[in-house]
Write an enzyme that holds these catalytic residues in place. Sequence first.
Site, PDB file in Angstrom:
ATOM      1  N   ASP A 172       0.834  -1.208   0.000  1.00 37.23           N
ATOM      2  CA  ASP A 172       0.000   0.000   0.000  1.00 37.23           C
ATOM      3  C   ASP A 172       0.867   1.257   0.000  1.00 37.23           C
ATOM      4  OD1 ASP A 172      -2.301   1.488   0.019  1.00 37.23           O
ATOM      5  OD2 ASP A 172      -2.677   1.266   2.168  1.00 37.23           O
ATOM      6  N   ARG A 191       2.125  -5.165   5.984  1.00 38.20           N
ATOM      7  CA  ARG A 191       1.372  -4.141   5.258  1.00 38.20           C
ATOM      8  C   ARG A 191       2.135  -2.835   5.331  1.00 38.20           C
ATOM      9  NH1 ARG A 191      -4.915  -2.673   4.507  1.00 38.20           N
ATOM     10  NH2 ARG A 191      -4.542  -0.827   3.255  1.00 38.20           N
ATOM     11  N   LEU A 238      11.396 -20.468  -4.818  1.00 35.50           N
ATOM     12  CA  LEU A 238      10.355 -19.629  -4.220  1.00 35.50           C
ATOM     13  C   LEU A 238       9.028 -19.777  -4.968  1.00 35.50           C
ATOM     14  CD1 LEU A 238       9.761 -17.147  -2.222  1.00 35.50           C
ATOM     15  CD2 LEU A 238      10.144 -15.726  -4.239  1.00 35.50           C
ATOM     16  N   ASN A 271       1.328   3.429  -2.960  1.00 33.69           N
ATOM     17  CA  ASN A 271       1.862   3.899  -4.252  1.00 33.69           C
ATOM     18  C   ASN A 271       1.328   5.288  -4.608  1.00 33.69           C
ATOM     19  OD1 ASN A 271       2.978   1.396  -4.432  1.00 33.69           O
ATOM     20  ND2 ASN A 271       1.610   0.626  -6.027  1.00 33.69           N
ATOM     21  N   ARG A 331       0.136   7.689  -2.647  1.00 33.40           N
ATOM     22  CA  ARG A 331       0.685   8.766  -1.798  1.00 33.40           C
ATOM     23  C   ARG A 331       2.140   9.049  -2.143  1.00 33.40           C
ATOM     24  NH1 ARG A 331      -0.840   5.946   3.464  1.00 33.40           N
ATOM     25  NH2 ARG A 331      -1.481   4.351   2.000  1.00 33.40           N
ATOM     26  N   HIS A 335       2.659   3.471  -9.008  1.00 30.21           N
ATOM     27  CA  HIS A 335       2.519   2.036  -9.285  1.00 30.21           C
ATOM     28  C   HIS A 335       3.748   1.506 -10.029  1.00 30.21           C
ATOM     29  CE1 HIS A 335      -1.435   2.180  -7.689  1.00 30.21           C
ATOM     30  NE2 HIS A 335      -1.991   2.821  -8.686  1.00 30.21           N
ATOM     31  N   SER A 351     -10.447  -7.211  -5.295  1.00 27.57           N
ATOM     32  CA  SER A 351     -11.796  -7.243  -5.903  1.00 27.57           C
ATOM     33  C   SER A 351     -12.389  -5.841  -5.919  1.00 27.57           C
ATOM     34  CB  SER A 351     -12.749  -8.105  -5.075  1.00 27.57           C
ATOM     35  OG  SER A 351     -12.163  -9.289  -4.658  1.00 27.57           O
TER      36      SER A 351
HETATM   37  C1  FPP Z   1      -1.864   0.183  -3.390  1.00 30.94           C
HETATM   38  O1  FPP Z   1      -1.412   1.495  -3.331  1.00 30.94           O
HETATM   39  C2  FPP Z   1      -1.319  -0.487  -4.559  1.00 30.94           C
HETATM   40  C3  FPP Z   1      -2.046  -1.072  -5.550  1.00 30.94           C
HETATM   41  C4  FPP Z   1      -3.499  -1.115  -5.575  1.00 30.94           C
HETATM   42  C5  FPP Z   1      -1.384  -1.676  -6.708  1.00 30.94           C
HETATM   43  C6  FPP Z   1      -0.192  -2.545  -6.404  1.00 30.94           C
HETATM   44  C7  FPP Z   1       0.577  -2.697  -7.619  1.00 30.94           C
HETATM   45  C8  FPP Z   1       1.911  -2.676  -7.703  1.00 30.94           C
HETATM   46  C9  FPP Z   1       2.818  -2.597  -6.562  1.00 30.94           C
HETATM   47  C10 FPP Z   1       2.470  -2.717  -9.045  1.00 30.94           C
HETATM   48  C11 FPP Z   1       3.123  -3.933  -9.516  1.00 30.94           C
HETATM   49  C12 FPP Z   1       2.709  -5.236  -9.040  1.00 30.94           C
HETATM   50  C13 FPP Z   1       3.127  -6.386  -9.612  1.00 30.94           C
HETATM   51  C14 FPP Z   1       2.775  -7.666  -8.966  1.00 30.94           C
HETATM   52  C15 FPP Z   1       3.941  -6.421 -10.850  1.00 30.94           C
HETATM   53  P1  FPP Z   1      -2.477   2.658  -3.442  1.00 30.94           P
HETATM   54  O2  FPP Z   1      -2.640   2.981  -4.873  1.00 30.94           O
HETATM   55  O3  FPP Z   1      -3.741   2.250  -2.754  1.00 30.94           O
HETATM   56  O4  FPP Z   1      -1.770   3.806  -2.672  1.00 30.94           O
HETATM   57  P2  FPP Z   1      -2.427   4.957  -1.790  1.00 30.94           P
HETATM   58  O5  FPP Z   1      -3.094   4.271  -0.624  1.00 30.94           O
HETATM   59  O6  FPP Z   1      -1.274   5.773  -1.375  1.00 30.94           O
HETATM   60  O7  FPP Z   1      -3.391   5.685  -2.671  1.00 30.94           O
END
Ligand code: FPP
Length: 255
Positions: free
Chosen positions: A28, A196, A139, A30, A32, A45, A74
Site C-alpha cells: 500500500d 502491510r 520460491l 503507491n 501517496r 505504481h 476485488s
Molecule cells: C496500493 O497502493 C497499490 C495497488 C493497488 C497496486 C499494487 C501494484 C503494484 C505494486 C504494481 C506492480 C505489481 C506487480 C505484482 C507487478 P495505493 O494505490 O492504494 O496507494 P495509496 O493508498 O497511497 O493511494
Amino acid sequence: MLAVSNKVATEKEERPNGIPQHVAVIMDGNGRWAKQRSLPRHAGHRSGVSAVRRTVEHAAKRGVAVLTLFAFSSENWRRPQDEVGRLMKLFLEALQREVDELHRNNVRLRFIGARQQLNEGLLAKIDAAEARTSANTGLILNIAVAYGGRWDIVEAARELAGMVANNEISIADIDEDRFAAALALSGLPDPDLLIRTGGEQRISNFLLWHLAYSELWFCDRLWPDFGPAEFDQAIAFFAQRQRRYGHTGDQVGAA
Ligand code: FPP
C-alpha cells in the site's frame, strides 16, 4: 536474483532459523508516494514494480518458501477507469519483462483471483507464465489480482456445494482441511507473517481464511520505498513472536 530451493513444509511449522515459511504482503502507498512527488498515481505504481522486484529477490535470499503479494483487490475495480487500465497494462508489461528471469531463478509463479474478470491478453500471459514455471522448485510467488478474501471463501463454498449436489462428497465430509483445499492457495501453508506498508492497520479483504494465525507487521513506509531493510525488520519482529495456536505460553515453552 539468487536461485534458492525453498522447500515448502506442509505442516504448521516454523523454520528453525526464525524465517517465516510464507510471507504475505499488502503493498500500500503507491498513490501517496506519487502525490508527495507531484507525480500521477501511475508513477507510484510503476515505482511499486521495482519494490516488488527487490522484495522477491530478498525473500528468496532469506529462505522464505512462499511469497504472496496483493496486487489488485476485488474492490480496486472501483478506481477510476484510467488507473485500472494502467495497472492492468503494468501487470502485463511486468510479466513480459520479468518471467524469463523468474524462471531462470527457479521461481514458481501462481496467480490467485477472479481470472475471468481479466482481459484476454493479460490472462493469456498469466496462463503461459504459470505453465512455464510450474515445475520450478524454488520460491513460490503468488500474485493476487482481482482477489478478495470473501470472493475466495464464496468460491470454495460453491465448489463444495457442487460436490455435495453431485454426490461426490457428503456434508459431513466438509471440514477445515477440505475447505482450505478448495481455496485459491490450496496446498500451501498459511502465511506466517503478513506485512502491510503505507501506515494502515487493516486486512482489507486479503486472505481472510489464511490469516487466522498469522503475525501482523505494519509499517508507515510507502510501498515504493519498501526494501530489504524493512523486510528484515519484519522478519526480526516475526522471530520474536511466540506462536501459541490456542495453547498457553507455558505449554508452548515446554514443547
Ligand atoms: C496500493 O497502493 C497499490 C495497488 C493497488 C497496486 C499494487 C501494484 C503494484 C505494486 C504494481 C506492480 C505489481 C506487480 C505484482 C507487478 P495505493 O494505490 O492504494 O496507494 P495509496 O493508498 O497511497 O493511494
